[in-house]
Design an enzyme around this catalytic site. Sequence first.
Site, short mmCIF file in Angstrom:
data_model
loop_
_atom_site.label_atom_id
_atom_site.label_comp_id
_atom_site.label_asym_id
_atom_site.label_seq_id
_atom_site.Cartn_x
_atom_site.Cartn_y
_atom_site.Cartn_z
N THR A 15 8.37 -7.70 8.11
CA THR A 15 8.78 -8.92 7.39
C THR A 15 8.53 -8.79 5.89
O THR A 15 8.88 -9.68 5.12
CB THR A 15 8.01 -10.14 7.92
OG1 THR A 15 6.62 -9.84 7.88
CG2 THR A 15 8.41 -10.46 9.36
N SER A 232 -0.76 -12.59 4.40
CA SER A 232 0.52 -12.42 5.08
C SER A 232 1.62 -12.66 4.07
O SER A 232 1.36 -13.04 2.92
CB SER A 232 0.66 -13.42 6.22
OG SER A 232 0.79 -14.73 5.69
N LYS A 233 2.83 -12.44 4.52
CA LYS A 233 3.96 -12.69 3.63
C LYS A 233 3.98 -14.18 3.23
O LYS A 233 4.22 -14.52 2.08
CB LYS A 233 5.24 -12.32 4.36
CG LYS A 233 6.42 -12.38 3.44
CD LYS A 233 7.69 -12.01 4.14
CE LYS A 233 8.84 -12.32 3.20
NZ LYS A 233 10.12 -12.17 3.83
N GLN A 234 3.69 -15.05 4.20
CA GLN A 234 3.72 -16.50 3.94
C GLN A 234 2.70 -16.90 2.88
O GLN A 234 2.92 -17.83 2.13
CB GLN A 234 3.44 -17.30 5.23
CG GLN A 234 4.56 -17.31 6.25
CD GLN A 234 4.68 -15.97 6.97
OE1 GLN A 234 3.69 -15.26 7.17
NE2 GLN A 234 5.90 -15.59 7.34
#
Length: 290
Positions: A15, A232-234
């Site tokens: 991702t 994380s990406k978020q």
Amino acid sequence: MTSPRYRGRFAPSPTGPLHFGSLVAALASYLEARQHQGQWFIRIEDLDPLREPPEATGQILHSLEAHGLMPDEAVRFQSRRHDAYQAAIERLFASGDAYRCFCSRQELKRHGGRHPNHCRAGGVNPGDRPFAIRFALKDEESHWQDQLLGAQVQNVVAELDDPVILRKEGFYAYQLAVVVDDIDQGITDVVRGSDLLDMTAQQQQIYRALGAGPPNWLHIPVIRNEQGQKLSKQTHAPALDDDRPGPNLVQALNALGQQPPGTLATETVDAILEWGVRHWRRDAIHLTAR
Ligand code: GLU
């Protein structure tokens, strides 16, 4: 009888580029495998093209290589394994372990994201509504042993917790694919972040339904940013700087409680990994940050 040789893996979903949290997970699985004289593999879990920037897989593989984390076999891609997942779904249907779910997003939301109690009984007239396929869990109080966290007890609730294994959009889901591939690759030991701990009892039931025994599991604490959020990406975790593999690896060893000497960061990646394998102590991992 000889016990099967240790086979471990790192299985990122592409991702975004590798960040420090994923390096820690990759390194822990690598060091566990190497200390057991085992083999270590990389599997790219690219099941959801809508969440995966096309460049992410190349970035992840480049980063792993820059950090000396080389797999023992060619990298596996889940995007090339659809036939195996389809075969598993057919098998689960045949044994009564899978069913169609016609619930809408709104219906699921009304039930707090859990699966309302009706699709299994087939009581809904679907018309031509699109459907997902779910795995039919059995009610169970699951007792199992984590290699790091010790005795675990997880409550699995049939229907309410039933995981989607084929999404409405036609994508195979993580819960199925991870088990199918871990079985197919003969993975004996899974080392991963404890954000996946709660999935484990469900995955054990999928192993059983597919006629396989589960691997050993070891869940490491997730790495958090200064705000206490999981990297994380978020949460906008920055990509690893592939030009500084030594300091990154030493920082990752520290995050795993391994206490490398300060001078190690100036060594080659191979020397750092060698130090890591020689000194690896899973019981040094700090358990606080689950
Ligand atoms: N692909 C999963 C992730 O990136 C990890 C799978 C696993 O280790 O079980 O979160």
